[in-house]
Design an enzyme around this catalytic site. Structure first.
Site, PDB file in Angstrom:
ATOM      1  N   ARG A 174       2.482  -6.116  33.467  1.00 53.43           N
ATOM      2  CA  ARG A 174       3.390  -7.270  33.708  1.00 53.43           C
ATOM      3  C   ARG A 174       3.565  -7.557  35.206  1.00 53.43           C
ATOM      4  NH1 ARG A 174       1.722  -6.826  29.714  1.00 53.43           N
ATOM      5  NH2 ARG A 174       2.732  -6.502  27.704  1.00 53.43           N
ATOM      6  N   SER A 223       9.968  -9.320  24.464  1.00 54.94           N
ATOM      7  CA  SER A 223      10.583  -8.050  24.898  1.00 54.94           C
ATOM      8  C   SER A 223      11.443  -8.330  26.119  1.00 54.94           C
ATOM      9  CB  SER A 223       9.500  -7.034  25.279  1.00 54.94           C
ATOM     10  OG  SER A 223       8.671  -6.810  24.178  1.00 54.94           O
ATOM     11  N   GLU A 293      12.234  -7.454  31.777  1.00 55.19           N
ATOM     12  CA  GLU A 293      10.932  -8.137  31.868  1.00 55.19           C
ATOM     13  C   GLU A 293      11.186  -9.636  32.076  1.00 55.19           C
ATOM     14  OE1 GLU A 293       7.870  -6.956  29.049  1.00 55.19           O
ATOM     15  OE2 GLU A 293       7.162  -9.023  28.957  1.00 55.19           O
TER      16      GLU A 293
HETATM   17  C1  LIG Z   1       8.291 -14.391  20.726  1.00 58.40           C
HETATM   18  C2  LIG Z   1       7.725 -13.939  22.044  1.00 58.40           C
HETATM   19  C3  LIG Z   1       6.708 -12.990  22.065  1.00 58.40           C
HETATM   20  C4  LIG Z   1       6.164 -12.559  23.282  1.00 58.40           C
HETATM   21  N1  LIG Z   1       5.179 -11.621  23.263  1.00 58.40           N
HETATM   22  C5  LIG Z   1       4.626 -11.221  24.433  1.00 58.40           C
HETATM   23  C6  LIG Z   1       3.580 -10.242  24.438  1.00 58.40           C
HETATM   24  O1  LIG Z   1       3.140  -9.761  23.414  1.00 58.40           O
HETATM   25  N2  LIG Z   1       3.061  -9.882  25.643  1.00 58.40           N
HETATM   26  C7  LIG Z   1       3.525 -10.410  26.823  1.00 58.40           C
HETATM   27  O2  LIG Z   1       2.999 -10.041  27.888  1.00 58.40           O
HETATM   28  N3  LIG Z   1       4.522 -11.330  26.837  1.00 58.40           N
HETATM   29  C8  LIG Z   1       5.080 -11.740  25.686  1.00 58.40           C
HETATM   30  N4  LIG Z   1       6.090 -12.663  25.700  1.00 58.40           N
HETATM   31  C9  LIG Z   1       6.622 -13.146  26.998  1.00 58.40           C
HETATM   32  C10 LIG Z   1       5.945 -14.429  27.532  1.00 58.40           C
HETATM   33  O3  LIG Z   1       5.448 -15.223  26.466  1.00 58.40           O
HETATM   34  C11 LIG Z   1       4.816 -14.103  28.506  1.00 58.40           C
HETATM   35  O4  LIG Z   1       5.290 -13.428  29.654  1.00 58.40           O
HETATM   36  C12 LIG Z   1       4.075 -15.386  28.955  1.00 58.40           C
HETATM   37  O5  LIG Z   1       2.910 -15.024  29.642  1.00 58.40           O
HETATM   38  C13 LIG Z   1       4.921 -16.289  29.855  1.00 58.40           C
HETATM   39  O6  LIG Z   1       4.221 -17.531  29.979  1.00 58.40           O
HETATM   40  P1  LIG Z   1       5.009 -18.880  30.240  1.00 58.40           P
HETATM   41  O7  LIG Z   1       4.030 -19.961  30.416  1.00 58.40           O
HETATM   42  O8  LIG Z   1       6.031 -19.107  29.206  1.00 58.40           O
HETATM   43  O9  LIG Z   1       5.683 -18.555  31.648  1.00 58.40           O
HETATM   44  P2  LIG Z   1       7.217 -18.722  32.062  1.00 58.40           P
HETATM   45  O10 LIG Z   1       8.056 -17.874  31.184  1.00 58.40           O
HETATM   46  O11 LIG Z   1       7.551 -20.149  32.157  1.00 58.40           O
HETATM   47  O12 LIG Z   1       7.179 -18.100  33.522  1.00 58.40           O
HETATM   48  C14 LIG Z   1       7.057 -16.688  33.700  1.00 58.40           C
HETATM   49  C15 LIG Z   1       6.875 -16.421  35.194  1.00 58.40           C
HETATM   50  O13 LIG Z   1       5.607 -16.915  35.602  1.00 58.40           O
HETATM   51  C16 LIG Z   1       5.735 -17.881  36.654  1.00 58.40           C
HETATM   52  N5  LIG Z   1       4.703 -18.882  36.413  1.00 58.40           N
HETATM   53  C17 LIG Z   1       4.537 -19.644  35.297  1.00 58.40           C
HETATM   54  N6  LIG Z   1       3.445 -20.420  35.448  1.00 58.40           N
HETATM   55  C18 LIG Z   1       2.925 -20.138  36.675  1.00 58.40           C
HETATM   56  C19 LIG Z   1       1.812 -20.633  37.403  1.00 58.40           C
HETATM   57  N7  LIG Z   1       1.011 -21.567  36.907  1.00 58.40           N
HETATM   58  N8  LIG Z   1       1.580 -20.129  38.667  1.00 58.40           N
HETATM   59  C20 LIG Z   1       2.398 -19.159  39.184  1.00 58.40           C
HETATM   60  N9  LIG Z   1       3.469 -18.677  38.540  1.00 58.40           N
HETATM   61  C21 LIG Z   1       3.735 -19.157  37.294  1.00 58.40           C
HETATM   62  C22 LIG Z   1       7.162 -18.410  36.526  1.00 58.40           C
HETATM   63  O14 LIG Z   1       7.653 -18.906  37.771  1.00 58.40           O
HETATM   64  C23 LIG Z   1       7.896 -17.144  36.083  1.00 58.40           C
HETATM   65  O15 LIG Z   1       8.144 -16.320  37.196  1.00 58.40           O
HETATM   66  C24 LIG Z   1       6.652 -13.102  24.493  1.00 58.40           C
HETATM   67  C25 LIG Z   1       7.668 -14.074  24.468  1.00 58.40           C
HETATM   68  C26 LIG Z   1       8.191 -14.492  23.261  1.00 58.40           C
HETATM   69  C27 LIG Z   1       9.263 -15.554  23.252  1.00 58.40           C
END
Ligand SMILES: Cc1cc2nc3c(=O)[nH]c(=O)nc-3n(C[C@H](O)[C@H](O)[C@H](O)COP(=O)(O)OP(=O)(O)OC[C@H]3O[C@@H](n4cnc5c(N)ncnc54)[C@H](O)[C@@H]3O)c2cc1C
Length: 304
Positions: A174, A223, A293
């Site tokens: 992460r 998580s 996280e």
């Molecule tokens: C039901 C559920 C299940 C999940 N399961 C998992 C899992 O199995 N494994 C896991 O790792 N995560 C999991 N997650 C967490 C999450 O989905 C991941 O961390 C995902 O990668 C976040 O992507 P996002 O586009 O939603 O980013 P956001 O949540 O919008 O942003 C996360 C971070 O990334 C930064 N960011 C976003 N886009 C960019 C970009 N283009 N350039 C630079 N920085 C950026 C943001 O500023 C922030 O700091 C889960 C979440 C949910 C709700």
């Protein structure tokens, strides 16, 4: 409170920004106060114009992908939220390499690559974020991580965009050097492998495990805490008898204690209070400190 001179605000509105958008509609936890301005740029040009205006006007910029790992506060966010979900380009496959805009859905990309006869992303199917968010967080599941496929990233730097080879050695659990405000990723190049015949079955079994084990019917950010070395956050929380414990509308999921959920009508304050209670209880009972996280608004905000 003034967050932005009128002339900059008007120029952002002219670019397509909208005013007073509830953050609860932008994050998967479904909590959070209003954002003063929201822009979903359709491409790099629009993104660049917005960043330039924010830099000139010293306007705070929060960057979201799909908001699935972000927990805002209830108070207003006085700045511009950029949601990178709206780029118009589609992924381009060239042999087993694929160029993908950061705004693409990771799950859709995983399914598409399996359909095309490639493997590498099948274990990540079901992670509800964007590809950019996945690279920023080095998202992973069931023994796979996005870094396993990452070749190059396209980054915003000093007013321009350029491709760089991925710094894989700096990526870990992460953790990546590509998370805003350290970096802004607009596209990535991934290297997949030819399917050895197992990709579809692996993808389906990972999706099934999610459905069976995770409270996918309720808003959450997945998580809530990182996995502490040698332990699982969910098992530690469950071991402290906290499954089902709630504060206001925020609850430790009775299905999976590693997920804090919005069980109905939660405020961000409820979720923060529950996180603090869970951390303190786990520390008191086990001596282990859980680290979040999920990211707070201050962690996803840059003031130029
Ligand atoms: C039901 C559920 C299940 C999940 N399961 C998992 C899992 O199995 N494994 C896991 O790792 N995560 C999991 N997650 C967490 C999450 O989905 C991941 O961390 C995902 O990668 C976040 O992507 P996002 O586009 O939603 O980013 P956001 O949540 O919008 O942003 C996360 C971070 O990334 C930064 N960011 C976003 N886009 C960019 C970009 N283009 N350039 C630079 N920085 C950026 C943001 O500023 C922030 O700091 C889960 C979440 C949910 C709700």
């Amino acid at each position: 409170m003034v967050y932005c001179a009128e002339n900059y605000k008007q120029q952002l509105l002219d670019l397509g920004a909208v005013e007073a958008v509830p953050l609860s509609t932008l994050v998967s936890f479904r909590v959070g106060g209003p954002a003063a301005l929201l822009l979903c740029p359709k491409g790099e040009e629009e993104l660049l114009s917005a960043l330039n205006l924010c830099e000139q006007g010293h306007i705070p910029v929060a960057l979201l992908g799909n908001g699935t790992n972000v927990l805002p506060g209830d108070e207003p966010f006085l700045g511009l939220v950029i949601s990178l979900t709206g780029f118009r380009e589609a992924p381009v496959f060239q042999g087993n390499r694929v160029m993908v805009p950061a705004s693409a859905s990771l799950t859709a990309l995983a399914k598409q690559s399996v359909r095309r006869g490639y493997m590498g992303l099948e274990r990540l199917c079901g992670i509800p974020g964007t590809v950019g968010g996945a690279v920023a967080m080095n998202a992973g599941a069931y023994g796979g991580e996005i870094k396993d496929t990452l070749v190059r990233v396209r980054l915003y730097r000093d007013g321009t965009f350029s491709w760089e080879d991925a710094r894989l050695a700096d990526m870990g659990y992460r953790k990546s050097p590509y998370c805003w405000p350290k970096a802004l990723v607009t596209a990535v190049e991934l290297q997949l492998q030819p399917d050895d015949g197992t990709a579809q079955a692996t993808m389906e079994s990972c999706m099934l495990k999610r459905k069976e084990k995770q409270p996918l019917h309720l808003p959450s950010a997945g998580s809530t805490f990182k996995r502490p070395e040698g332990h699982f956050a969910g098992a530690l929380i469950e071991g402290c008898g906290l499954k089902g414990f709630s504060i206001g509308g925020a609850q430790v999921s009775p299905k999976h204690a590693g997920f804090l959920v919005n069980a109905g009508g939660a405020t961000a304050a409820d979720v923060h209070a529950l996180m603090a209670y869970v951390r303190q209880t786990v520390f008191n009972e086990t001596g282990i400190r859980l680290e979040p996280e999920v990211k707070g608004m201050e962690e996803v905000t840059c003031i130029f």
